[in-house]
Scaffold this active site. Structure first.
Site, PDB file in Angstrom:
ATOM      1  CE  LYS A 128      -8.178   2.696   9.429  1.00  0.00           C
ATOM      2  NZ  LYS A 128      -6.974   1.848   9.470  1.00  0.00           N
TER       3      LYS A 128
ATOM      4  CE1 TYR B  11     -10.502   4.237   6.739  1.00  0.00           C
ATOM      5  CE2 TYR B  11     -11.056   6.557   6.997  1.00  0.00           C
ATOM      6  CZ  TYR B  11     -10.114   5.550   6.902  1.00  0.00           C
ATOM      7  OH  TYR B  11      -8.778   5.855   6.969  1.00  0.00           O
TER       8      TYR B  11
ATOM      9  N   GLY C  40       0.821  -1.203   0.000  1.00  0.00           N
ATOM     10  CA  GLY C  40       0.000   0.000   0.000  1.00  0.00           C
ATOM     11  C   GLY C  40       0.858   1.257   0.000  1.00  0.00           C
ATOM     12  CG  PHE C  41       0.152   6.154  -0.439  1.00  0.00           C
ATOM     13  CD1 PHE C  41       1.315   6.585  -1.038  1.00  0.00           C
ATOM     14  CD2 PHE C  41      -0.677   7.096   0.182  1.00  0.00           C
ATOM     15  CE1 PHE C  41       1.677   7.929  -1.011  1.00  0.00           C
ATOM     16  CE2 PHE C  41      -0.332   8.432   0.204  1.00  0.00           C
ATOM     17  CZ  PHE C  41       0.847   8.847  -0.379  1.00  0.00           C
ATOM     18  CB  ILE C  42       1.022   4.795   4.427  1.00  0.00           C
ATOM     19  CG1 ILE C  42       0.220   6.042   4.026  1.00  0.00           C
ATOM     20  CG2 ILE C  42       1.802   5.054   5.710  1.00  0.00           C
ATOM     21  CD1 ILE C  42      -0.932   6.366   4.958  1.00  0.00           C
TER      22      ILE C  42
END
Length: 337
Positions: free
Chosen positions: A157, A153, A11-13
């Site tokens: 979290k 979402y 993934g991106f991070i």
């Protein structure tokens, strides 16, 4: 050599964090589901770059598959776990809420179980600025109540934050949750605004601008973000003996080695100004389609990042002009546009 298990390395991070930790001499085990929420080829390319380093290994599997995750964790024996994987995207949670429960709640439980079993030195997990929900007092501080999530979402979290607190308390598991603020940059996700805007402008397609552009975000460049995570790995929370052990403004739990930390640029940027900077970097005007605010969207986010600085001495500082220019350079190179 410290051993770090990172979920979400394709993934991106996760990709950027793995690159930084490898550069700093860590041994990294990646774990990623390679789901088709967005272009899998982009994820494979990220893993391919990481695999060029002999201190990186990658495993594929879904977090919901506890046996698979346990197999990887048990084989690696991590000192630290950084949990970044999960179902991302605020808007997609309106269409497919079950994906968020499966990945962000059930999957996070499996990560916490592995961290407990291996008695890791530090468990670090990604949350989001979206947990601040309907809060209007800004900048958002970690000690503010965050009980009004506006999307599933954000709710999943927040559930991760609550679950991790109980594990930290019950099993003396040092845990840091970080709340990210609108992360952007090279190798970014195709579902994110910057990626979509740049792609559409170059292709002469209109861009959708919600709330007529009257939105504010605390845009955080990805390399600043992962530097913050890297430094927080060493800022291991300790269970306080009493109120005197909790500094002013610290989110450290009074009953557990558990802390929540904002990672943001501490700068509020108007969406219309962000788009102006994109046009400037591309040398091309956007076709603008102004729209009403979307369900679940919040008009503004803005981080108080004093605690991050207090714990690490670090403050993200890449401004949007510089960050957008770096993203555009990567995008043009990667897609040959």
């Amino acid at each position: 050599m410290q051993r770090v298990l990172i979920t979400g390395t394709a993934g991106f991070i996760g990709f950027h964090l793995a690159q930084l930790l490898l550069k700093d001499g860590f041994q990294v085990q990646g774990f990623d589901g390679m789901t088709d929420y967005y272009d899998v080829a982009l994820k494979q390319r990220r893993h391919g770059i990481l695999l060029q380093n002999p201190n990186f290994a990658a495993a594929e599997g879904l977090l919901e598959d506890q046996a698979r995750f346990d197999q990887v964790a048990d084989g690696f024996q991590p000192d630290v776990i950084v949990h970044l994987a999960g179902q991302a995207g605020v808007r997609y949670s309106l269409e497919n809420p079950r994906a968020y429960i499966d990945s962000n709640v059930v999957g996070t439980f499996h990560v916490m179980e592995a961290a407990r079993r291996h008695q890791v030195q530090h468990l670090l997990m990604a949350s989001t600025s979206s947990v601040y929900g309907a809060n209007t007092d800004m900048p958002f501080a970690e000690t503010d109540k965050a009980d009004t999530p506006m999307t599933i979402y954000a709710a999943t979290k927040k559930a991760g934050e609550a679950m991790s607190h109980s594990y930290a308390h019950l099993y003396d598991l040092p845990t840091t949750m970080f709340r990210f603020f609108t992360v952007y940059g090279a190798w970014g996700r195709p579902d994110m605004a910057l990626f979509k805007f740049v792609d559409a402008i170059l292709e002469d397609r209109p861009i959708d601008i919600y709330n007529h552009g009257d939105m504010y975000r605390d845009f955080t460049y990805v390399t600043d973000l992962v530097r913050g995570i890297r430094l927080l790995i060493d800022a291991v929370p300790e269970r306080p003996q009493g109120p005197q052990d909790i500094a002013q403004g610290d989110s450290l739990s009074p009953v557990a080695p558990h802390r929540v930390v904002n990672i943001g640029n501490s700068t509020k940027v108007r969406l219309l100004d962000f788009i102006d900077e994109i046009e400037s970097a591309l040398g091309k005007k956007a076709i603008r389609n102004y729209m009403e605010i979307q369900a679940g969207d919040v008009p503004a986010t803005w981080a108080n990042a004093d605690l991050l600085q207090q714990l690490t001495g670090y403050q993200p500082q890449t401004d949007v002009k510089e960050g957008i220019a770096q993203f555009v350079a990567w995008f043009r190179d990667y897609y040959e546009k």
